[in-house]
Design a protein around this motif. Structure first.
Motif: not given
Ligand code: ADP
Ligand code: ASP
Ligand code: MG
Length: 324
Positions: A242-243, A223, A216-217, A201, A225, A196-198, A220-221
Motif C-alpha cells: 500500500a502507498s 492485501g 498487481v490488481a 499497476y 505484498e 505502491s500497488y497503484e 492490492q485487492e
C-alpha cells in the motif's frame, strides 16, 4: 506452520542447473520451517517456441487449442521442478491447473481466476510435500484448459498466496527487483525498495513486464505484498505494498506493438499530472532530437508517443531528466 509462495520465472527454470538451484532455494525455505507452494513458468522461451510451432501450421487463431498447447510449457517445468526436489531428498508433487483445481473463466488466452480449491494442496502440504504448481493455467467451467495471459504465472502466484493466506509471496526473476526503468534498457535505472500497488499497476499496464498487471490488481485487492527478487544469494528485493503517500515519481516504462511504428513511453508517480515534469520530459526529447508524436497526461501518468525506433533513447532520456 507459515506458508511461502515462491514463483520462478522462465529464466530461473531454463535448464537442469537452474532447476537444481531453485530446488536449493525451496529447500532452504523448508529448512527455515516454512511450507512451500512453488509456482513455475515455462522454461526459457518455451512459450514463444510453442507459438512458433503453431504458426508453422496456421497463423489463424484457435483459442482453445492454443491454450492446450501453451499450458504444456508449464507442465514440463512443474514436473521437472518436482523431480529436481525429489532427487535431492525434498518430497514434492507437481500439480497442473486442473489438478488443483484452479478455476477460471473461459476467456482463452486471458482468463481470470475465479476460485482455488484448498483440498488437494492442503492434503499435499500436510503430507510434508512441496507443492509445485504449473503457473499461467486454469480450468474453466467446461473443464477446458485456459491460460491467464502472457506473463500470467505472476498472477497464479498472487492468487495462490491470497487463497492460502501465505506469509510471503516471493517472485523470483532475472532482475533483483523493480527499478526506476528496465535496467536492461537504461543503465542509470535505480532499484526501488518499495513500490505502491497503484504505481506498480500503472507501470505494468504501460509495459513493464516485470509483474503482470492482473497480479498487481489482485495483490492490492487481497492485501498480498509480492516481493520481487533474483535467485542470487542475498539478492536485493522490491516489495509491492500500500502507498506510503509519497507524491514523487516512481518510474518510466515503454510499450511497443509490433504492428505500430510508434511507441508509448510512460512516466508513473503520485506527482503527476505536473506541467513542470512534462516540460522537463519534452525538453529532454527535444535536446536529443527525438520527435514527439503526442502527449497524454493522466492521473499518476504522463505518456509521450515517439517513433518506435527511438523508444529506447526516449525512455533513457526521460529517465535521466526526471528520475535521477
Ligand atoms: P520472468 O520470466 O521471471 O517472469 P520477465 O521477463 O517476465 O521475467 O520480467 C523480468 C524482466 O522485466 C526483466 O528482465 C526486465 O528486463 C523487465 N523489466 C521491465 N521493466 C522493469 C523495471 N522497471 N524493473 C525491473 N525489470 C523490468
Ligand atoms: N510462460 C508464460 C509466458 O511466457 C507465462 C509466464 O512466463 O508467466 O507468457
Ligand atoms: Mg514474467
Amino acid at each position: 506452520m507459515s506458508l511461502y509462495v515462491q514463483k520462478f520465472g522462465g529464466s530461473s527454470v531454463a535448464d537442469a542447473e537452474k532447476l537444481m538451484h531453485i530446488s536449493h532455494i525451496i529447500r532452504n525455505a523448508r529448512a527455515a520451517g516454512h511450507d512451500v507452494i512453488a509456482v513455475v513458468s515455462a522454461q526459457g522461451d518455451a512459450t514463444n517456441r510453442l507459438i512458433e510451432k503453431k504458426n508453422e501450421i496456421s497463423t489463424a487463431s484457435f483459442p482453445r487449442e492454443q491454450d492446450a498447447l501453451l499450458a504444456a510449457g508449464e507442465q514440463i517445468s512443474a514436473a521437472l521442478t518436482a523431480i529436481a526436489l525429489e532427487s535431492t531428498g525434498v518430497p514434492a508433487v507437481s500439480l497442473l491447473g486442473w489438478q488443483v483445481p484452479l478455476r477460471s473463466d473461459g476467456t482463452h488466452g486471458d482468463a481470470r481466476i475465479l476460485k482455488i480449491s484448498h483440498t488437494r494442496i492442503e492434503r499435499e502440504l500436510s503430507r510434508g510435500r512441496v507443492v509445485v504448481c504449473a503457473g499461467f493455467q486454469g480450468v474453466d467451467g467446461e473443464n477446458d484448459v485456459t491460460t491467464l495471459g502472457r506473463g500470467g504465472s505472476d498472477y497464479s502466484a498472487v492468487a495462490l498466496a491470497a487463497a492460502f493466506g501465505a506469509e510471503r509471496c516471493l517472485i523470483y526473476t532475472d532482475v533483483d527487483g523493480v527499478y526506476t526503468a528496465d535496467p536492461r534498457l537504461c543503465p542509470t535505472a535505480r532499484p526501488l525498495p518499495t513500490v505502491s500497488y497503484e504505481d506498480m499497476y500503472a507501470l505494468s499496464r504501460a509495459g513493464a513486464q516485470v509483474l503482470h498487471d492482473k497480479c498487481v490488481a489482485l495483490a492490492q485487492e487481497s492485501g498480498v505484498e509480492p516481493e520481487v527478487l533474483s535467485c542470487a544469494p542475498g539478492s536485493a528485493s522490491t516489495r509491492i505494498a500500500a502507498s506510503s503517500g509519497s507524491r514523487g515519481l516512481t518510474g518510466v516504462t515503454r510499450r511497443e506493438n509490433p504492428q505500430d511504428d510508434y511507441a508509448a513511453v510512460t512516466l508513473v508517480g503520485g506527482a503527476l499530472p505536473s506541467l513542470s515534469i512534462e516540460k522537463k520530459a519534452v525538453l529532454a526529447l527535444n535536446a536529443a532530437g527525438v520527435p514527439i508524436r503526442g502527449v497524454d497526461a493522466g492521473e499518476r501518468t504522463l505518456t509521450l508517443y515517439v517513433d518506435r525506433s527511438a523508444s529506447r533513447e526516449a525512455l533513457c532520456r526521460i529517465h535521466d531528466a526526471v528520475l535521477i
